[in-house]
Design a protein around this motif. Sequence first.
Motif, short mmCIF file in Angstrom:
data_model
loop_
_atom_site.label_atom_id
_atom_site.label_comp_id
_atom_site.label_asym_id
_atom_site.label_seq_id
_atom_site.Cartn_x
_atom_site.Cartn_y
_atom_site.Cartn_z
N ASP A 71 0.84 -1.20 0.00
CA ASP A 71 0.00 0.00 0.00
C ASP A 71 0.87 1.25 0.00
O ASP A 71 1.81 1.38 0.79
CB ASP A 71 -0.91 0.01 1.23
CG ASP A 71 -2.06 -0.98 1.11
OD1 ASP A 71 -2.36 -1.41 -0.02
OD2 ASP A 71 -2.65 -1.34 2.16
N SER B 114 -6.08 6.23 -1.91
CA SER B 114 -6.43 5.65 -3.20
C SER B 114 -7.92 5.43 -3.37
O SER B 114 -8.38 5.08 -4.46
CB SER B 114 -5.72 4.30 -3.36
OG SER B 114 -6.21 3.37 -2.39
N LYS C 6 -9.41 3.13 -1.51
CA LYS C 6 -9.58 1.80 -0.94
C LYS C 6 -10.16 1.89 0.47
O LYS C 6 -9.71 2.69 1.28
CB LYS C 6 -8.23 1.08 -0.91
CG LYS C 6 -8.25 -0.29 -0.28
CD LYS C 6 -6.83 -0.87 -0.27
CE LYS C 6 -6.76 -2.22 0.42
NZ LYS C 6 -5.36 -2.75 0.44
N ARG C 7 -11.17 1.09 0.75
CA ARG C 7 -11.80 1.09 2.06
C ARG C 7 -11.01 0.20 3.01
O ARG C 7 -10.69 -0.96 2.70
CB ARG C 7 -13.25 0.58 1.98
CG ARG C 7 -14.17 1.40 1.11
CD ARG C 7 -14.35 2.82 1.58
NE ARG C 7 -14.83 2.90 2.95
CZ ARG C 7 -15.09 4.06 3.57
NH1 ARG C 7 -14.92 5.21 2.93
NH2 ARG C 7 -15.52 4.07 4.81
N GLY D 158 -3.02 2.92 3.27
CA GLY D 158 -3.52 1.56 3.44
C GLY D 158 -3.08 0.94 4.75
O GLY D 158 -3.19 1.57 5.80
#
Length: 402
Positions: A165, A296, A298-299, A359
């Motif tokens: 990440d 990004s 992203k969850r 991340g």
Amino acid sequence: MTHAPQIRIPATYMRGGTSKGVFFRLDDLPEAARVPGPARDALLMRVIGSPDPYGKHTDGMGGATSSTSKCVIIAPASVPDHDVDYLYGQVSIDSAFVDWSGNCGNLSTAVGPFAVANGFVPAARIPREGTVAVRVWQANIGKTIVVHVPVSDGQVQETGDFELDGVTFPAAEIVLEFIDPSDDEGEGGEGLQPGMFPTGNLVDDLEVPGIGTLTATLITAGIPTVFVDAAALGFDGTELQPAVNDDKAALARLEAIRVAGALRMGLIKAPEDAATRQHTPKVAFVAPAKDYAASSGKRIAAAEIDLNVRALSMGKLHHAMMGTASVAIAAAAAVPGTLVNLAAGGGARDAVRFGHPSGTLRVGAAVALADGRWTVTRAVMSRSARVLMEGAVRVPGAVQPR
């Protein structure tokens, strides 16, 4: 009027972890830059393009962020049972300054592949297929890092399916071992102790001018780091870069905490000294696990992580997490009672997965308590690295060291 031509210096531009920098072999540098001092600093600043009042590094190799304004010098090992010496310089973006006070854990990843590719590791140790353990002497802080470099067909393997990440594309996984990463000797200062916790405390009451008293964990594992609770600063630990970096008041408070921590840890003798030690200590804030969206998109679910951590580098919130700060996180999380450990839920643990702006990252550490003193013997994490460009960097002859 005569004009000095540009000088040409062999160099390799590499990504390591979530950072990138310009790598040099010591013997390839101009003679005056082969030793510490103003000539070396001037050369590396010109390579990066600093100082740049525009904050863009348009006329250099830097990327105008703390993660991309870096230089590395590699030399044959000066310490027995090691393969290379690794010296790291963090180049300031807007001031004429190179900070040599600490390590870059992310670029440590690239040192192993660079050493293999440039002949610093004996060919007899490099397998046809498998991995080779490169023993690196981190010359800034006097510590050993073992970089496990993947090898394919006798060459460094760079491509692969390992995802990190904060890095856009997958690559080959490189495992890093930071050996005995705490400060065994200490940097001096009345009432301070060697080891992970220079004050001897897992949690300190830190007096910060203009803010008041904050609880903090002060640790010297990987890199000197000041950990504070996010809630004490009005944060929840899920912040991304704009929420902090666009808030000048917040940045000023965080810098005040960094300076207070540096004084308490004996890293500086007066507040004004902090300006000449921008790379260390780091300041980070921690919070219990909570859902958030990474930069990004992203969850990240709370169930995927043990805690959230955000850290600053060179006065700005880092886009992911510094490798050395990750070592500090792992070591602090492993010691029951630190702010990092408590944010992760408390108890004994040898690994932790934390959320950062890009991340998540899993890091591990082995710690021990002996005679009332905590020590960390090893910290481990996985990163990746890749050569971006190799050849020569050019700088105007006017800055050629004399």
